[in-house]
Scaffold this motif. Structure first.
Motif, mmCIF file in Angstrom:
data_model
loop_
_atom_site.group_PDB
_atom_site.id
_atom_site.type_symbol
_atom_site.label_atom_id
_atom_site.label_comp_id
_atom_site.label_asym_id
_atom_site.label_seq_id
_atom_site.Cartn_x
_atom_site.Cartn_y
_atom_site.Cartn_z
ATOM 1 N N ALA A 44 0.800 -1.232 0.000
ATOM 2 C CA ALA A 44 0.000 0.000 0.000
ATOM 3 C C ALA A 44 0.834 1.284 0.000
ATOM 4 C CB ALA A 44 -0.987 -0.013 1.161
ATOM 5 N N PRO A 45 1.879 1.418 0.827
ATOM 6 C CA PRO A 45 2.660 2.665 0.812
ATOM 7 C C PRO A 45 3.442 2.894 -0.486
ATOM 8 C CG PRO A 45 3.088 1.419 2.826
ATOM 9 C CD PRO A 45 2.284 0.543 1.928
ATOM 10 N N ALA A 46 3.637 1.839 -1.269
ATOM 11 C CA ALA A 46 4.370 1.972 -2.533
ATOM 12 C C ALA A 46 3.463 2.437 -3.671
ATOM 13 C CB ALA A 46 5.029 0.647 -2.903
ATOM 14 N N LEU A 47 2.170 2.516 -3.401
ATOM 15 C CA LEU A 47 1.202 2.938 -4.411
ATOM 16 C C LEU A 47 0.830 4.396 -4.209
ATOM 17 C CD1 LEU A 47 -1.134 -0.188 -4.204
ATOM 18 C CD2 LEU A 47 0.726 0.215 -5.833
ATOM 19 N N THR A 48 0.265 5.003 -5.228
ATOM 20 C CA THR A 48 -0.182 6.387 -5.114
ATOM 21 C C THR A 48 -1.592 6.421 -4.547
ATOM 22 O OG1 THR A 48 -1.163 6.462 -7.315
ATOM 23 C CG2 THR A 48 1.186 7.014 -7.149
ATOM 24 N N ALA A 49 -1.993 7.569 -4.060
ATOM 25 C CA ALA A 49 -3.345 7.735 -3.517
ATOM 26 C C ALA A 49 -4.400 7.502 -4.600
ATOM 27 C CB ALA A 49 -3.505 9.120 -2.904
ATOM 28 N N ASP A 50 -4.047 7.806 -5.850
ATOM 29 C CA ASP A 50 -4.984 7.607 -6.956
ATOM 30 C C ASP A 50 -5.174 6.128 -7.310
ATOM 31 O OD1 ASP A 50 -5.200 10.342 -7.133
ATOM 32 O OD2 ASP A 50 -3.810 10.524 -8.828
ATOM 33 N N TRP A 51 -4.196 5.306 -6.971
ATOM 34 C CA TRP A 51 -4.250 3.881 -7.305
ATOM 35 C C TRP A 51 -3.984 3.023 -6.072
ATOM 36 C CZ3 TRP A 51 -6.338 1.932 -11.480
ATOM 37 C CH2 TRP A 51 -6.504 2.766 -12.580
ATOM 38 N N PRO A 52 -4.935 3.003 -5.124
ATOM 39 C CA PRO A 52 -4.764 2.134 -3.953
ATOM 40 C C PRO A 52 -4.880 0.661 -4.367
ATOM 41 C CG PRO A 52 -6.946 3.096 -3.966
ATOM 42 C CD PRO A 52 -6.196 3.727 -5.103
ATOM 43 N N LEU A 53 -4.464 -0.202 -3.499
ATOM 44 C CA LEU A 53 -4.425 -1.638 -3.786
ATOM 45 C C LEU A 53 -5.774 -2.176 -4.261
ATOM 46 C CD1 LEU A 53 -2.441 -3.995 -3.746
ATOM 47 C CD2 LEU A 53 -3.126 -4.445 -1.394
ATOM 48 N N ASP A 54 -6.854 -1.759 -3.637
ATOM 49 C CA ASP A 54 -8.156 -2.310 -4.020
ATOM 50 C C ASP A 54 -8.655 -1.813 -5.376
ATOM 51 O OD1 ASP A 54 -8.723 0.274 -3.167
ATOM 52 O OD2 ASP A 54 -10.466 -0.303 -1.981
ATOM 53 N N ARG A 55 -7.994 -0.825 -5.947
ATOM 54 C CA ARG A 55 -8.387 -0.329 -7.263
ATOM 55 C C ARG A 55 -7.641 -1.047 -8.394
ATOM 56 N NH1 ARG A 55 -8.042 5.832 -9.611
ATOM 57 N NH2 ARG A 55 -9.146 5.357 -11.529
ATOM 58 N N LEU A 56 -6.574 -1.748 -8.060
ATOM 59 C CA LEU A 56 -5.787 -2.453 -9.066
ATOM 60 C C LEU A 56 -6.549 -3.660 -9.600
ATOM 61 C CD1 LEU A 56 -2.241 -2.534 -7.402
ATOM 62 C CD2 LEU A 56 -3.185 -0.828 -8.971
ATOM 63 N N ASP A 57 -6.249 -4.034 -10.819
ATOM 64 C CA ASP A 57 -6.792 -5.256 -11.407
ATOM 65 C C ASP A 57 -6.418 -6.443 -10.503
ATOM 66 O OD1 ASP A 57 -7.686 -6.659 -14.162
ATOM 67 O OD2 ASP A 57 -5.994 -7.753 -13.272
ATOM 68 N N SER A 58 -7.315 -7.394 -10.361
ATOM 69 C CA SER A 58 -7.096 -8.534 -9.459
ATOM 70 C C SER A 58 -5.842 -9.333 -9.786
ATOM 71 C CB SER A 58 -8.306 -9.468 -9.482
ATOM 72 O OG SER A 58 -9.449 -8.795 -9.042
ATOM 73 N N LEU A 104 -3.151 -8.180 -11.348
ATOM 74 C CA LEU A 104 -2.009 -7.333 -11.008
ATOM 75 C C LEU A 104 -1.772 -7.347 -9.501
ATOM 76 C CD1 LEU A 104 0.205 -5.404 -11.906
ATOM 77 C CD2 LEU A 104 -1.474 -3.554 -11.835
ATOM 78 N N ARG A 105 -2.850 -7.273 -8.748
ATOM 79 C CA ARG A 105 -2.748 -7.327 -7.283
ATOM 80 C C ARG A 105 -2.140 -8.667 -6.843
ATOM 81 N NH1 ARG A 105 -7.539 -5.174 -6.380
ATOM 82 N NH2 ARG A 105 -8.665 -7.127 -6.495
ATOM 83 N N ALA A 106 -2.593 -9.762 -7.446
ATOM 84 C CA ALA A 106 -2.049 -11.085 -7.107
ATOM 85 C C ALA A 106 -0.571 -11.183 -7.472
ATOM 86 C CB ALA A 106 -2.846 -12.173 -7.819
ATOM 87 N N THR A 107 -0.193 -10.574 -8.581
ATOM 88 C CA THR A 107 1.205 -10.579 -9.012
ATOM 89 C C THR A 107 2.085 -9.849 -8.002
ATOM 90 O OG1 THR A 107 0.499 -10.654 -11.332
ATOM 91 C CG2 THR A 107 2.764 -9.946 -10.903
ATOM 92 N N LEU A 108 1.648 -8.676 -7.581
ATOM 93 C CA LEU A 108 2.413 -7.913 -6.590
ATOM 94 C C LEU A 108 2.495 -8.663 -5.266
ATOM 95 C CD1 LEU A 108 1.027 -4.304 -7.229
ATOM 96 C CD2 LEU A 108 3.199 -5.279 -8.038
ATOM 97 N N ARG A 109 1.391 -9.222 -4.833
ATOM 98 C CA ARG A 109 1.386 -9.964 -3.562
ATOM 99 C C ARG A 109 2.348 -11.143 -3.602
ATOM 100 N NH1 ARG A 109 -5.158 -9.698 -2.959
ATOM 101 N NH2 ARG A 109 -5.244 -7.842 -1.619
ATOM 102 N N MET A 110 2.331 -11.866 -4.706
ATOM 103 C CA MET A 110 3.191 -13.042 -4.815
ATOM 104 C C MET A 110 4.664 -12.635 -4.804
ATOM 105 S SD MET A 110 2.648 -16.230 -4.729
ATOM 106 C CE MET A 110 0.923 -16.322 -5.135
#
Length: 169
Positions: free
Chosen positions: A94-108, A110-116
Protein backbone atom coordinates in the motif's frame (compact mmCIF):
# COMPACT_ATOMS: atom_id res chain seq x y z
CA UNK A 1 -17.19 -10.78 -9.88
CA UNK A 2 -19.12 -14.01 -9.68
CA UNK A 3 -19.69 -16.93 -11.97
CA UNK A 4 -23.22 -17.71 -13.14
CA UNK A 5 -24.87 -20.60 -11.28
CA UNK A 6 -23.61 -24.06 -12.28
CA UNK A 7 -20.64 -22.66 -14.18
CA UNK A 8 -17.29 -23.74 -12.71
CA UNK A 9 -14.74 -21.09 -11.85
CA UNK A 10 -12.06 -20.61 -14.48
CA UNK A 11 -8.88 -18.69 -13.66
CA UNK A 12 -7.67 -16.24 -16.31
CA UNK A 13 -5.50 -17.83 -18.97
CA UNK A 14 -2.23 -16.14 -19.87
CA UNK A 15 -0.93 -15.92 -23.39
CA UNK A 16 1.20 -18.82 -24.57
CA UNK A 17 4.51 -18.85 -22.64
CA UNK A 18 7.91 -18.51 -24.24
CA UNK A 19 9.59 -21.82 -25.10
CA UNK A 20 11.79 -23.23 -22.35
CA UNK A 21 9.83 -21.91 -19.39
CA UNK A 22 11.38 -23.36 -16.27
CA UNK A 23 9.61 -25.24 -13.50
CA UNK A 24 9.82 -22.36 -11.00
CA UNK A 25 8.64 -19.85 -13.60
CA UNK A 26 5.66 -22.08 -14.34
CA UNK A 27 4.99 -22.36 -10.60
CA UNK A 28 4.98 -18.57 -10.26
CA UNK A 29 2.56 -18.14 -13.14
CA UNK A 30 0.23 -20.77 -11.69
CA UNK A 31 0.60 -19.30 -8.18
CA UNK A 32 -0.60 -15.90 -9.38
CA UNK A 33 -3.62 -17.58 -10.99
CA UNK A 34 -4.30 -19.52 -7.79
CA UNK A 35 -4.03 -16.40 -5.63
CA UNK A 36 -6.46 -14.67 -8.00
CA UNK A 37 -8.86 -17.62 -7.66
CA UNK A 38 -8.61 -17.52 -3.86
CA UNK A 39 -9.44 -13.80 -3.84
CA UNK A 40 -12.34 -14.06 -6.28
CA UNK A 41 -13.96 -17.22 -4.90
CA UNK A 42 -13.05 -16.97 -1.22
CA UNK A 43 -11.96 -20.63 -1.25
CA UNK A 44 -9.19 -21.64 1.15
CA UNK A 45 -5.66 -21.92 -0.18
CA UNK A 46 -5.37 -25.63 0.59
CA UNK A 47 -8.30 -26.51 -1.65
CA UNK A 48 -7.09 -24.32 -4.49
CA UNK A 49 -3.57 -25.77 -4.23
CA UNK A 50 -4.95 -29.32 -4.43
CA UNK A 51 -7.08 -28.40 -7.44
CA UNK A 52 -4.16 -26.83 -9.29
CA UNK A 53 -1.83 -29.73 -8.56
CA UNK A 54 -4.42 -32.27 -9.67
CA UNK A 55 -5.84 -30.48 -12.72
CA UNK A 56 -4.02 -27.34 -13.82
CA UNK A 57 -0.27 -27.64 -13.50
CA UNK A 58 1.09 -28.62 -16.89
CA UNK A 59 -1.78 -26.82 -18.69
CA UNK A 60 -2.07 -27.59 -22.40
CA UNK A 61 -2.28 -24.68 -24.81
CA UNK A 62 -4.17 -24.62 -28.11
CA UNK A 63 -1.54 -26.42 -30.15
CA UNK A 64 -1.34 -29.28 -27.65
CA UNK A 65 1.85 -27.89 -26.12
CA UNK A 66 2.22 -28.00 -22.38
CA UNK A 67 3.53 -25.37 -20.04
CA UNK A 68 6.65 -26.86 -18.45
CA UNK A 69 5.70 -28.93 -15.43
CA UNK A 70 5.59 -26.54 -12.52
CA UNK A 71 7.63 -27.10 -9.37
CA UNK A 72 4.72 -28.25 -7.20
CA UNK A 73 6.45 -27.80 -3.85
CA UNK A 74 7.49 -24.25 -4.78
CA UNK A 75 3.98 -23.54 -6.08
CA UNK A 76 2.43 -24.76 -2.81
CA UNK A 77 4.80 -22.65 -0.71
CA UNK A 78 4.05 -19.52 -2.75
CA UNK A 79 0.27 -19.88 -2.62
CA UNK A 80 0.11 -20.95 1.01
CA UNK A 81 2.58 -18.31 2.16
CA UNK A 82 1.08 -15.40 0.22
CA UNK A 83 -2.41 -16.36 1.39
CA UNK A 84 -1.44 -16.68 5.04
CA UNK A 85 0.54 -13.42 5.04
CA UNK A 86 -1.83 -11.42 2.83
CA UNK A 87 -2.57 -8.74 5.43
CA UNK A 88 1.13 -8.10 6.12
CA UNK A 89 1.93 -8.15 2.40
CA UNK A 90 -0.85 -5.67 1.62
CA UNK A 91 0.50 -3.42 4.38
CA UNK A 92 3.85 -3.37 2.59
CA UNK A 93 2.43 -2.80 -0.89
CA UNK A 94 0.00 0.00 0.00
CA UNK A 95 2.66 2.66 0.81
CA UNK A 96 4.37 1.97 -2.53
CA UNK A 97 1.20 2.94 -4.41
CA UNK A 98 -0.18 6.39 -5.11
CA UNK A 99 -3.35 7.73 -3.52
CA UNK A 100 -4.98 7.61 -6.96
CA UNK A 101 -4.25 3.88 -7.30
CA UNK A 102 -4.76 2.13 -3.95
CA UNK A 103 -4.43 -1.64 -3.79
CA UNK A 104 -8.16 -2.31 -4.02
CA UNK A 105 -8.39 -0.33 -7.26
CA UNK A 106 -5.79 -2.45 -9.07
CA UNK A 107 -6.79 -5.26 -11.41
CA UNK A 108 -7.10 -8.53 -9.46
CA UNK A 109 -4.37 -10.28 -11.44
CA UNK A 110 -2.01 -7.33 -11.01
CA UNK A 111 -2.75 -7.33 -7.28
CA UNK A 112 -2.05 -11.09 -7.11
CA UNK A 113 1.20 -10.58 -9.01
CA UNK A 114 2.41 -7.91 -6.59
CA UNK A 115 1.39 -9.96 -3.56
CA UNK A 116 3.19 -13.04 -4.81
CA UNK A 117 6.39 -11.10 -5.54
CA UNK A 118 6.34 -9.46 -2.11
CA UNK A 119 5.89 -12.87 -0.50
CA UNK A 120 9.04 -14.01 -2.30
CA UNK A 121 10.93 -10.89 -1.16
CA UNK A 122 9.97 -11.73 2.42
CA UNK A 123 10.15 -15.49 2.60
CA UNK A 124 12.29 -16.73 -0.25
CA UNK A 125 15.63 -15.10 0.45
CA UNK A 126 17.19 -17.94 -1.55
CA UNK A 127 15.92 -16.14 -4.65
CA UNK A 128 17.69 -12.84 -5.44
CA UNK A 129 15.40 -9.80 -5.50
CA UNK A 130 16.31 -8.99 -9.10
CA UNK A 131 15.27 -12.50 -10.15
CA UNK A 132 11.94 -12.08 -8.33
CA UNK A 133 11.34 -8.78 -10.13
CA UNK A 134 12.17 -10.25 -13.54
CA UNK A 135 10.04 -13.33 -12.98
CA UNK A 136 6.97 -11.36 -11.97
CA UNK A 137 7.47 -8.90 -14.82
CA UNK A 138 7.28 -11.93 -17.11
CA UNK A 139 4.06 -12.93 -15.35
CA UNK A 140 2.67 -9.40 -15.80
CA UNK A 141 3.57 -9.51 -19.50
CA UNK A 142 1.76 -12.85 -19.81
CA UNK A 143 -1.49 -11.22 -18.68
CA UNK A 144 -1.20 -7.58 -19.75
CA UNK A 145 -0.25 -5.79 -22.97
CA UNK A 146 -0.71 -2.24 -21.64
CA UNK A 147 1.03 -0.20 -18.97
CA UNK A 148 0.52 -2.72 -16.15
CA UNK A 149 3.94 -4.42 -16.49
CA UNK A 150 5.71 -1.03 -16.25
CA UNK A 151 3.57 -0.16 -13.22
CA UNK A 152 4.45 -3.52 -11.61
CA UNK A 153 8.13 -2.93 -12.37
CA UNK A 154 8.10 0.41 -10.56
CA UNK A 155 6.28 -0.95 -7.52
CA UNK A 156 8.44 -4.07 -7.30
CA UNK A 157 11.68 -2.10 -7.64
CA UNK A 158 10.57 0.22 -4.84
CA UNK A 159 9.57 -2.67 -2.58
CA UNK A 160 12.67 -4.74 -3.31
CA UNK A 161 14.91 -1.83 -2.33
CA UNK A 162 12.93 -1.37 0.92
CA UNK A 163 12.75 -5.04 1.83
CA UNK A 164 16.19 -6.15 0.66
CA UNK A 165 18.38 -3.06 0.66
CA UNK A 166 21.62 -5.04 0.94
CA UNK A 167 21.06 -6.48 -2.54
CA UNK A 168 21.02 -2.99 -4.08
CA UNK A 169 24.10 -1.35 -2.53
Amino acid sequence: MTNPPNVPFKAPTPRKPKPGVKARSAARLAAVQALYQIEVTGRPATGVIKEFVAHRLGVEFDEGEKLHDADQAFFGDLVRGASERREDIDGLIAPALTADWPLDRLDSILRATLRMAVYEFLARVDVPARVVINEYLDVAHAFFAGSEPAFANGVLNTLARRLRPAEFT
